[in-house]
Scaffold this motif. Structure first.
Motif: not given
Length: 984
Positions: A281, A314, A340-341, A343-344, A346
């Motif tokens: 990350q 991912d 991070y964006r 995995r967060t 939708e």
């Protein structure tokens, strides 16, 4: 002497020989050991001599200390070498400061000895590393360079630190410097020989390696997991001395605590996974180097680190998003995607990101190679999480399609046709193709791109011509119309909601609904062609709503009329044909105007045509073609009147030669001539005339045509015209003509009232002659009106009102004091007597008497004046007497009735009236011989009454007799002019 020189000599001035020379002469081993420990020099040879000398001189002291420890009374029998010092050893050094210092200095010298050797190895390593980098740079700069040419000398790379710095700073600081400067070879040496000291800070060192460095360069330093124990594997190391010196026992002396994060214990598998995740990350967020992050994960997975597969997936998918998806034309608009964006976010957001810059040409390829693999990964992750979802991929894919722009949706459906190999189709189910297409088309609000929507329809599957389920399809269509109806919670049904509705429908129902869609698309295209476009959902909503269809048809004819002057006859006929087409119902499927009859459509069309003002085209169209087939002459007249009134009501000016009033007037020419058309034409002309008289609603605000139409009593308009212009009363014929156009033609009652208005205005202007002549004309109309009813018949209220106005106008003018013409005034009062009710007769007669009395007095004055001028001796003429007045009254009565029944009949009526009057007189109106001749019973003697020239003396009539005669005469005159007859 040597001690002083040692202190005077600087570190840079020392040499191996000078060190030996100065220290050999000093007998104090502790001082020499301390002197060697406190000197930190940059020269490696001098440093080695200092370390060797210090260790050699401290050896004897250490042996002495160990001997002392053996006989220390508090220790007892302790094997130092086997068991190491314990708390008692610590107690010994606490009480013997000199011995503790010796041990500390020796420990420093041993560590310095190891560091000097390590530094020498590291210096050689980073020198070689610099040579390799230089040769690599040279090769990259010019791979075809001539090897025979003389190459410039390569400068030795600058050392990351000097020996003195390396010796004076903590090892972990040196390791961090080497790691941060990418000196991996030197770092390996440092970690290999000093692993025991640096192991607690291994992750601090790893985190210091720049993120841009390929993990393959330092993979041997990365943590690994032991499958058997699920803990971290500790790397093997090779210290400079296999066995530590006695003074290097941890408990013997205090160890310096570095300000670093210590991790003495081995990490668990979960902790290792967390470290790899954090490192990845960090690489992603701070450098964006997906290749490095992915390589790090791949190495971790190869080293047995668990649960890195999902993170690796991912990263791979994110890498595709960044490097393989369609890019924006302007690179500066590229969104900043991080792990991070990712995995967060939708799934719909990620799908949208994959296809954000896709075009019609690239969308299908982007979905197949980017979106579908991503959806497969989501399904696999759901299965691994024990939450399988077989509809996940379709649900997310269809959700995107239902929200995508129309052009991209066309490309997706074109790549989902049934004739394409299944593995290359985006939507792979024929039923789903139909469901998604109908949900998309009925859900969007686009009202312009009908060719694109038709292309989506052309991609639909064909299930044949099965009509067995027509009832079910009809029920489904009815339910669909109800489903899309607006409610208090939503304004319109969305595509997502419609897809839920279509989801359970079988292929047979879908096939029938596709037929409906075909009709709706054709209807929508026709509506859009004539500037009244509506979304497909409106066609569902208006399917059973006649009012909505009629309103849309009116808009269709009127909206086209907005540009009507530019449309020729062919275009208008084309519009009519399209409107008729929209009333048709093919195979039981109603079109946009399916509830409207063709005759009604023809009326709506012709109304719109007239509203455009294109009357020449309207005249040609009404007589031939399809329009004439649906419109009768009466309908055309009704439409022309309606449109003309619409123009009229919207007119801002009453001038019929300009703007809307001109259109209202000319519109009437389209219809055949008829009384209704002529009446409306007259009313428009009257409106224009009224406005030309500058009639105002309020000061400064001219009256509008709409106000004229809304005036309930149009006689008020005549009154306003007469009051608005000073000389309008002089143009009686013009005023009467205006009243005729306002609808009062052949209306004697209205004409009488209008003439009465003229009389009033003339009186206001003191134009008595105009007022009198107008009263004459009004009286003619009044007589005509009265004669139109039997003598004993009761008149209608309007006629009674008109006669009331007539006699009052005559009475008002007849009693005007400023009006000096007595004969005319008496004539006017005679008109009033003729028309007034019985109750008002005495009032009129009183006015008559006053005028006559004034006239008699005037005559007397004139007679006296003439007599005074005659010669003396002549007989004076007798003045006018009562008989003269009666004669004039009789003559006036004869004149009154002469106008009604001719002169002879008028005289007979007057005679009859006077007979009734004189029958009640208690005296005779004859000569002074009346007493000598008494007529028979019932006989009336009028011989002397009509002898106007008779000048013989007459008896005077008393006041009482005159009053009685007045009352009787009033009753008789009242009967004569139409009052109630009274018994005499």
């Amino acid at each position: 002497m040597s001690v002083d020189k040692w202190h005077e000599t600087k570190d840079g001035e020392l040499s191996p020989e000078l060190v030996t020379e100065l220290l050999e002469d000093i007998p104090d081993d502790l001082w020499v050991t301390a002197a060697c420990a406190e000197r930190i020099v940059a020269d490696s040879e001098v440093a080695q001599v200092l370390v060797t000398t210090g260790l050699r001189r401290s050896t004897r002291l250490i042996e002495s200390i160990r001997g002392s420890l053996a006989s220390y009374e508090h220790l007892g029998d302790v094997d130092m070498e086997t068991n190491g010092p314990d708390q008692k050893l610590v107690s010994y050094f606490t009480n013997h400061e000199r011995e503790r210092k010796v041990c500390v200095f020796r420990q420093i010298l041993l560590d310095r000895q190891d560091r000097i050797q390590t530094y020498l190895l590291m210096a050689n390593a980073w020198k070689q590393s610099g040579d390799d980098d230089a040769s690599m740079d040279e090769e990259e700069d010019d791979p075809w360079a001539d090897t025979e040419e003389e190459t410039p000398p390569v400068e030795e790379p600058e050392a990351p630190m000097t020996l003195s710095e390396f010796l004076s700073q903590p090892l972990v600081d040196s390791a961090v410097i080497l790691a941060s400067e990418r000196r991996i070879g030197a770092l390996d040496i440092l970690l290999n020989y000093h692993e025991r000291s640096l192991f607690p800070y291994r992750f601090t060192i790893l985190d210091s390696i720049p993120l841009y460095v390929q993990p393959s360069e330092y993979h041997h330093l990365l943590p690994a997991n032991d499958f058997d124990t699920n803990t971290e594997i500790r790397h093997t190391h090779k210290p400079w001395r296999e066995k530590p010196d006695w003074v290097e026992q941890e408990e013997a002396v205090d160890d310096e605590e570095f300000p670093r994060v210590r991790r003495e214990e081995l990490l668990t598998a979960e902790q290792i996974t967390a470290w790899y995740t954090t490192r990845v990350q960090t690489i992603d967020s701070q450098s964006g180097l997906m290749d490095n992050a992915l390589a790090l994960l791949q190495h971790g997975a190869s080293q047995g680190v668990p649960r890195l597969d999902e993170l690796g997936e991912d990263l791979i998918l994110l890498d595709r998003l960044i490097y393989e998806s369609s890019q924006p034309p302007d690179p500066s608009n590229q969104p900043d995607w991080t792990l991070y964006r990712w995995r967060t976010a939708e799934p719909p957001q990620i799908i949208q990101a994959y296809l954000a810059y896709s075009t019609y040409d690239s969308i299908a390829s982007d979905v197949l190679r980017l979106v579908l693999p991503y959806l497969s990964v989501l399904e696999a992750q759901a299965e691994r999480a024990k939450k399988p979802d077989l509809e996940l991929s379709n649900r997310l894919l269809y959700q995107y399609i239902l929200q995508t722009p129309l052009e991209l949706a066309v490309a997706i459906f074109e790549n989902s046709k049934a004739d394409i190999q299944r593995s290359y189709r985006i939507i792979r189910s024929d039923e789903d193709v139909a469901r998604v297409a109908m949900a998309y088309l009925y859900g969007i609000t686009n009202i312009t791109a009908w060719p694109l929507m038709s292309r989506i329809f052309e991609c639909q599957p064909d299930w044949g011509d099965d009509r067995e389920d027509d009832d079910e399809a009809y029920a489904t269509l009815t339910s669909l119309s109800t489903f899309v109806a607006p409610s208090t919670t939503r304004a319109r049904a969305t595509s997502e909601e419609l897809l839920v509705f279509f989801k359970p429908l079988p292929a047979s129902a879908l096939s029938r609904l596709l037929d409906v869609l075909d009709v709706h698309l054709e209807s929508g295209e026709i509506l859009a062609r004539w500037n009244v476009a509506a979304p497909l959902q409106w066609l569902l909503l208006s399917r059973e709503d006649e009012a909505q269809q009629r309103a849309r048809a009116v808009r269709m004819s009127r909206r086209s009329a907005a540009d009507g002057m530019a449309m020729d006859e062919t275009q208008w006929r084309s519009l009519f044909d399209d409107m008729i087409k929209l009333t048709s119902a093919g195979e039981g499927i109603k079109s946009a105007f399916g509830l409207l009859a063709k005759e009604e459509i023809a009326r709506i069309f012709f109304t719109g045509l007239l509203s455009s003002g294109n009357f020449a085209v309207a005249k040609r169209i009404k007589g031939r073609g399809n329009v004439s087939k649906y419109l009768a002459a009466s309908a055309i007249e009704e439409i022309c009147l309606s449109v003309s009134r619409e123009f009229y009501d919207n007119a801002g000016s009453g001038n019929l030669h300009t703007s809307e009033m001109k259109l209202a007037y000319e519109c009437l020419s389209v219809a055949p001539a008829s009384p209704a058309i002529q009446k409306e034409r007259d009313f428009i002309e009257a409106t224009s005339k009224i406005c030309s008289f500058n009639v105002f609603t309020r000061p400064g605000i001219p009256i509008t045509p709409l106000e004229i139409r809304l005036t309930k009593n149009r006689l008020d308009l005549i009154a306003r015209v007469l009051s608005s212009t000073d000389d309008a009363f002089n143009h009686t014929n013009v005023i009467l003509e205006l009243s005729h156009k306002l609808g009062f033609k052949d209306d004697l009652g209205a004409e009488i009232k209008i003439l009465s208005m003229v009389v009033d205005v003339a009186l206001q202007h003191e134009d008595f002659l105009k007022a009198e002549t107008t009263c004459e004309r009004m009286m003619e109309s009044a007589r005509t009106l009265r004669a139109s009813y039997p003598m004993d018949a009761a008149l209608p209220a309007p006629s009674q009102e008109a006669l009331e106005v007539a006699w009052r106008s005559c009475y008002q003018l007849g009693r005007q004091s400023e009006f000096r013409d007595t004969d005319r005034k008496l004539r006017l009062l005679g008109f009033a007597l003729e028309l007034c009710p019985t109750a008002n007769t005495l009032d009129v007669l009183s006015a008559w008497r006053r005028i006559e009395a004034d006239d008699i007095e005037e005559r007397k004055r004139r007679s006296a004046a003439r007599a005074a001028l005659r010669p003396t001796g002549k007989r004076k003429e007798s003045g006018p007497g009562m008989l003269d007045a009666q004669a004039r009254a009789l003559a006036a009565a004869g004149t009154l009735f002469g106008g009604l029944k001719g002169l002879s009949q008028g005289q007979e009526a007057a005679t009859h009236m006077l007979n009734r009057v004189t029958a009640n007189f208690p005296f005779s109106l004859g000569s002074h011989r009346a007493e000598e001749h008494q007529p028979a019973a019932g006989e009336r003697d009028f011989g002397n009454l009509f002898s106007v020239g008779d000048t013989s003396p007459r008896p005077r009539v008393t006041e009482e007799v005159a009053a009685g005669a007045k009352q009787v005469l009033a009753r008789g005159m009242g009967w004569l002019i139409g009052g109630d007859e009274e018994d005499g």
